[in-house]
Design a protein around this motif. Structure first.
Motif, PDB file in Angstrom:
ATOM      1  N   SER A 155       2.352  -0.910 -10.179  1.00  0.00           N
ATOM      2  CA  SER A 155       1.745   0.120  -9.343  1.00  0.00           C
ATOM      3  C   SER A 155       2.442   0.151  -7.990  1.00  0.00           C
ATOM      4  CB  SER A 155       0.251  -0.151  -9.146  1.00  0.00           C
ATOM      5  OG  SER A 155      -0.434  -0.101 -10.374  1.00  0.00           O
ATOM      6  N   ILE A 208      -1.368   5.861  -3.312  1.00  0.00           N
ATOM      7  CA  ILE A 208      -1.325   4.987  -4.492  1.00  0.00           C
ATOM      8  C   ILE A 208      -0.925   5.782  -5.718  1.00  0.00           C
ATOM      9  CG2 ILE A 208      -2.691   3.492  -6.013  1.00  0.00           C
ATOM     10  CD1 ILE A 208      -4.697   3.347  -3.519  1.00  0.00           C
ATOM     11  N   ILE A 261       1.850   1.058  -3.842  1.00  0.00           N
ATOM     12  CA  ILE A 261       0.941   1.298  -2.724  1.00  0.00           C
ATOM     13  C   ILE A 261       1.803   1.584  -1.498  1.00  0.00           C
ATOM     14  CG2 ILE A 261      -0.844   0.294  -1.258  1.00  0.00           C
ATOM     15  CD1 ILE A 261      -0.634  -1.572  -4.270  1.00  0.00           C
ATOM     16  N   PHE A 272      -8.457  -0.529  -1.573  1.00  0.00           N
ATOM     17  CA  PHE A 272      -8.032  -0.321  -2.957  1.00  0.00           C
ATOM     18  C   PHE A 272      -8.164  -1.649  -3.673  1.00  0.00           C
ATOM     19  CE2 PHE A 272      -4.133   0.094  -5.890  1.00  0.00           C
ATOM     20  CZ  PHE A 272      -4.878   0.668  -6.904  1.00  0.00           C
ATOM     21  N   CYS A 295      -8.079  -4.014  -7.054  1.00  0.00           N
ATOM     22  CA  CYS A 295      -7.337  -4.081  -8.319  1.00  0.00           C
ATOM     23  C   CYS A 295      -7.835  -5.263  -9.139  1.00  0.00           C
ATOM     24  CB  CYS A 295      -5.842  -4.249  -8.049  1.00  0.00           C
ATOM     25  SG  CYS A 295      -5.167  -2.987  -6.942  1.00  0.00           S
TER      26      CYS A 295
END
Length: 265
Positions: free
Chosen positions: A15, A3, A17, A141, A143
């Motif tokens: 972002s 990430i 990933i 992860f 968010c």
């Protein structure tokens, strides 16, 4: 799962990933050229991006989406029906290829090869805002930005993640004494606005665990916050305070102009 937060702030958010099988963008709130440049900085070819997930329709999360879809037909983009309807009806991102449009609605979980994605609703003044938890090989992860508060359902969705992307948008004193109009200040402070540094840290206190290794401080306002204030609040409340975090947890600042380091879960 790897990430990096390519860009985060009031003017644009994106972002990256990466798993063994996919390279994924979360939001595309910058120009296509800027996103390509940021990817180059982390040694990723934009032609290798094959998935994108959109949180909501606001331009600081969606403005580059149409360009990317038209220029790179490999990218399959996921958003909920409310966001797609608003973007297309209001012509916010231009005409986009329907074969690249996909749906994921709040409460839904998708499995795409080695990646599991769960969407959950947030509280923001957008058409149908939502955020995501990405899971790969048992690592999660979570968010969450662009929400005026963190509900128990949101907490349930993000609890116990290995890494967090969390909104630390404003310092209350800076916002109240800052240049924004009172109507805009009221909007930011409302349940459909954004999280303050303290709001974010308090929410994290309820969901982090001993497996949490990384926390990205995201969506920081350039007018109503500073990197130092956000970081200091996170450290004082999460690291030096009473939390379930491990001693080696990393509090990572994000930046609107350059990517963070790449972390591996």
């Amino acid at each position: 799962m790897k990430i990096t937060v390519l860009s985060s702030g009031s003017d644009g958010n994106c972002s990256l990933i990466m798993t063994d099988q996919h390279k994924v963008l979360l939001d595309a709130g910058l120009s296509g050229k800027k996103i390509e440049d940021l990817l180059t900085q982390v040694h990723v070819d934009i032609n290798d991006i094959d998935l994108a997930f959109l949180s909501h329709d606001h331009s600081d999360h969606s403005k580059g989406l149409g360009v990317l879809m038209r220029r790179y037909p490999k990218i399959q983009v996921y958003a909920n029906r409310g966001s797609w309807d608003f973007l297309i009806r209001k012509r916010k991102i231009g005409k986009v290829p329907v074969e690249q449009m996909n749906f994921i609605d709040p409460g839904q979980t998708l499995e795409i090869d080695d990646l599991t994605i769960t969407a959950f609703a947030t509280s923001h003044d957008a058409a149908c805002p939502q955020y995501y938890v990405f899971e790969n090989k048992g690592k999660r992860f979570a968010c969450l930005t662009d929400t005026g508060y963190v509900s128990s359902k949101m907490e349930q969705a993000i609890r116990g993640a290995d890494a967090y992307l969390m909104e630390f948008n404003y310092d209350p004193m800076m916002l109240r004494n800052g240049p924004y109009s009172w109507s805009l200040k009221d909007r930011i402070l409302s349940d459909h606005g954004h999280l303050s540094n303290e709001d974010a840290a308090n929410a994290l206190l309820d969901v982090v665990s001993e497996k949490t290794k990384y926390i990205f401080l995201a969506h920081r306002s350039q007018h109503n916050n500073t990197k130092k204030l956000a970081h200091q609040t996170a450290v004082e409340m999460l690291v030096e305070g009473e939390s379930a975090l491990p001693p080696d947890v990393q509090i990572l600042d994000t930046d609107p102009e350059k990517p963070t380091k790449i972390i591996k879960l």
